[in-house]
Scaffold this motif. Structure first.
Motif, PDB file in Angstrom:
ATOM      1  N   GLU A  85       1.478  -1.358  -2.175  1.00 19.41           N
ATOM      2  CA  GLU A  85       0.925  -0.514  -3.239  1.00 19.41           C
ATOM      3  C   GLU A  85       1.589   0.862  -3.233  1.00 19.41           C
ATOM      4  O   GLU A  85       1.912   1.410  -4.289  1.00 19.41           O
ATOM      5  CB  GLU A  85      -0.592  -0.356  -3.060  1.00 19.41           C
ATOM      6  CG  GLU A  85      -1.361  -1.642  -3.267  1.00 19.41           C
ATOM      7  CD  GLU A  85      -2.783  -1.556  -2.745  1.00 19.41           C
ATOM      8  OE1 GLU A  85      -3.654  -2.177  -3.369  1.00 19.41           O
ATOM      9  OE2 GLU A  85      -3.028  -0.880  -1.717  1.00 19.41           O
ATOM     10  N   GLN A  89       3.693   2.443  -6.382  1.00 19.32           N
ATOM     11  CA  GLN A  89       3.380   3.742  -6.995  1.00 19.32           C
ATOM     12  C   GLN A  89       4.545   4.717  -6.827  1.00 19.32           C
ATOM     13  O   GLN A  89       4.856   5.491  -7.726  1.00 19.32           O
ATOM     14  CB  GLN A  89       2.101   4.338  -6.407  1.00 19.32           C
ATOM     15  CG  GLN A  89       0.839   3.645  -6.844  1.00 19.32           C
ATOM     16  CD  GLN A  89       0.548   3.774  -8.336  1.00 19.32           C
ATOM     17  OE1 GLN A  89       1.003   4.677  -9.022  1.00 19.32           O
ATOM     18  NE2 GLN A  89      -0.226   2.829  -8.843  1.00 19.32           N
ATOM     19  N   TRP A  92       6.988   3.896  -9.390  1.00 20.50           N
ATOM     20  CA  TRP A  92       6.481   4.329 -10.695  1.00 20.50           C
ATOM     21  C   TRP A  92       6.767   5.817 -10.887  1.00 20.50           C
ATOM     22  O   TRP A  92       7.233   6.233 -11.948  1.00 20.50           O
ATOM     23  CB  TRP A  92       4.981   4.031 -10.807  1.00 20.50           C
ATOM     24  CG  TRP A  92       4.427   4.329 -12.159  1.00 20.50           C
ATOM     25  CD1 TRP A  92       4.330   3.480 -13.227  1.00 20.50           C
ATOM     26  CD2 TRP A  92       3.894   5.590 -12.616  1.00 20.50           C
ATOM     27  NE1 TRP A  92       3.772   4.133 -14.294  1.00 20.50           N
ATOM     28  CE2 TRP A  92       3.496   5.420 -13.951  1.00 20.50           C
ATOM     29  CE3 TRP A  92       3.716   6.828 -12.010  1.00 20.50           C
ATOM     30  CZ2 TRP A  92       2.933   6.456 -14.698  1.00 20.50           C
ATOM     31  CZ3 TRP A  92       3.159   7.861 -12.759  1.00 20.50           C
ATOM     32  CH2 TRP A  92       2.770   7.665 -14.081  1.00 20.50           C
ATOM     33  N   TYR A 120      -0.490   7.342   0.971  1.00 20.44           N
ATOM     34  CA  TYR A 120      -0.955   6.824  -0.319  1.00 20.44           C
ATOM     35  C   TYR A 120      -2.451   6.540  -0.259  1.00 20.44           C
ATOM     36  O   TYR A 120      -2.929   5.856   0.639  1.00 20.44           O
ATOM     37  CB  TYR A 120      -0.197   5.538  -0.674  1.00 20.44           C
ATOM     38  CG  TYR A 120      -0.753   4.841  -1.889  1.00 20.44           C
ATOM     39  CD1 TYR A 120      -0.763   5.465  -3.126  1.00 20.44           C
ATOM     40  CD2 TYR A 120      -1.283   3.564  -1.802  1.00 20.44           C
ATOM     41  CE1 TYR A 120      -1.279   4.837  -4.247  1.00 20.44           C
ATOM     42  CE2 TYR A 120      -1.801   2.927  -2.919  1.00 20.44           C
ATOM     43  CZ  TYR A 120      -1.801   3.564  -4.130  1.00 20.44           C
ATOM     44  OH  TYR A 120      -2.327   2.946  -5.232  1.00 20.44           O
ATOM     45  N   GLN A 122      -5.850   5.519  -2.934  1.00 15.01           N
ATOM     46  CA  GLN A 122      -6.174   5.050  -4.280  1.00 15.01           C
ATOM     47  C   GLN A 122      -7.680   5.071  -4.511  1.00 15.01           C
ATOM     48  O   GLN A 122      -8.471   5.014  -3.575  1.00 15.01           O
ATOM     49  CB  GLN A 122      -5.616   3.663  -4.525  1.00 15.01           C
ATOM     50  CG  GLN A 122      -6.200   2.582  -3.672  1.00 15.01           C
ATOM     51  CD  GLN A 122      -5.560   1.229  -3.983  1.00 15.01           C
ATOM     52  OE1 GLN A 122      -4.632   1.123  -4.763  1.00 15.01           O
ATOM     53  NE2 GLN A 122      -6.066   0.193  -3.370  1.00 15.01           N
ATOM     54  N   ALA A 132      -4.191   7.269  -8.251  1.00 20.04           N
ATOM     55  CA  ALA A 132      -3.283   7.053  -7.130  1.00 20.04           C
ATOM     56  C   ALA A 132      -2.779   8.419  -6.684  1.00 20.04           C
ATOM     57  O   ALA A 132      -2.357   9.229  -7.507  1.00 20.04           O
ATOM     58  CB  ALA A 132      -2.117   6.166  -7.549  1.00 20.04           C
ATOM     59  N   ARG A 145      -1.673  10.347 -10.061  1.00 15.73           N
ATOM     60  CA  ARG A 145      -1.651   9.581 -11.315  1.00 15.73           C
ATOM     61  C   ARG A 145      -3.072   9.129 -11.621  1.00 15.73           C
ATOM     62  O   ARG A 145      -3.791   8.667 -10.739  1.00 15.73           O
ATOM     63  CB  ARG A 145      -0.747   8.365 -11.156  1.00 15.73           C
ATOM     64  CG  ARG A 145      -0.710   7.483 -12.378  1.00 15.73           C
ATOM     65  CD  ARG A 145       0.115   6.235 -12.128  1.00 15.73           C
ATOM     66  NE  ARG A 145       0.137   5.383 -13.300  1.00 15.73           N
ATOM     67  CZ  ARG A 145       0.413   4.095 -13.252  1.00 15.73           C
ATOM     68  NH1 ARG A 145       0.702   3.495 -12.113  1.00 15.73           N
ATOM     69  NH2 ARG A 145       0.395   3.386 -14.365  1.00 15.73           N
TER      70      ARG A 145
END
Length: 150
Positions: A85, A89, A92, A120, A122, A132, A145
């Motif tokens: 994940e 991200q 992204w 990270y 979330q 995120a 985000r």
């Protein structure tokens, strides 16, 4: 030009124009997103940047550097994400920052690719709002985000 072609052309132009009008300028204030997401005052950060869109769906982001450690509001609602994940991200953000005028900076690329120092977290709500947070503890750079897709 036939009336049918004129109508379709007008509809396409309207959709394009509406898409451009309904961007960050309408209803999205990066400082407010920061203040709603973090407990430190906004003067504790530098280099606030933002992007994304607000329309029928929302996908917005902010990026900044902390002068000190920045604390999440409601941090108990966030959980550590997996490596997969985090990588997704990170990729992204690299893509989104590359779309900005001048492209992605060397320091952002370095911060995002430094997986050993990139954390990270979330957040997923029952109302379909997702958040995120990528945080590089070496560069003190934060990437948040927020999105809501139907």
């Amino acid at each position: 030009m036939s009336l049918k072609v004129f109508g379709i052309t007008t509809m396409i132009l309207c959709l394009v124009a509406c898409g451009k009008v309904m961007t960050l300028d309408e209803g999205f204030d990066p400082k407010k997103l920061y203040e709603n997401s973090f407990s430190n005052p906004v003067n504790d950060i530098e280099n606030l940047q933002s992007g994304g869109f607000v329309w029928q769906e929302t996908d917005i982001w902010i990026k900044f550097t902390g002068k000190q450690t920045i604390k999440l509001r409601d941090q108990n609602q966030y959980r550590l994400g997996s490596l997969a994940e985090k990588t997704w991200q990170r990729d992204w953000f690299i893509q989104e920052l590359s779309k900005q005028t001048g492209g992605i900076s060397a320091s952002d690329l370095q911060s995002l690719k430094d997986l050993n120092h990139l954390q990270y977290f979330q957040y997923r709500s029952s109302s379909n709002v997702n958040k995120a947070l990528l945080y590089n503890n070496r560069s003190q750079t934060y990437y948040l985000r927020v999105w809501n897709h139907s």
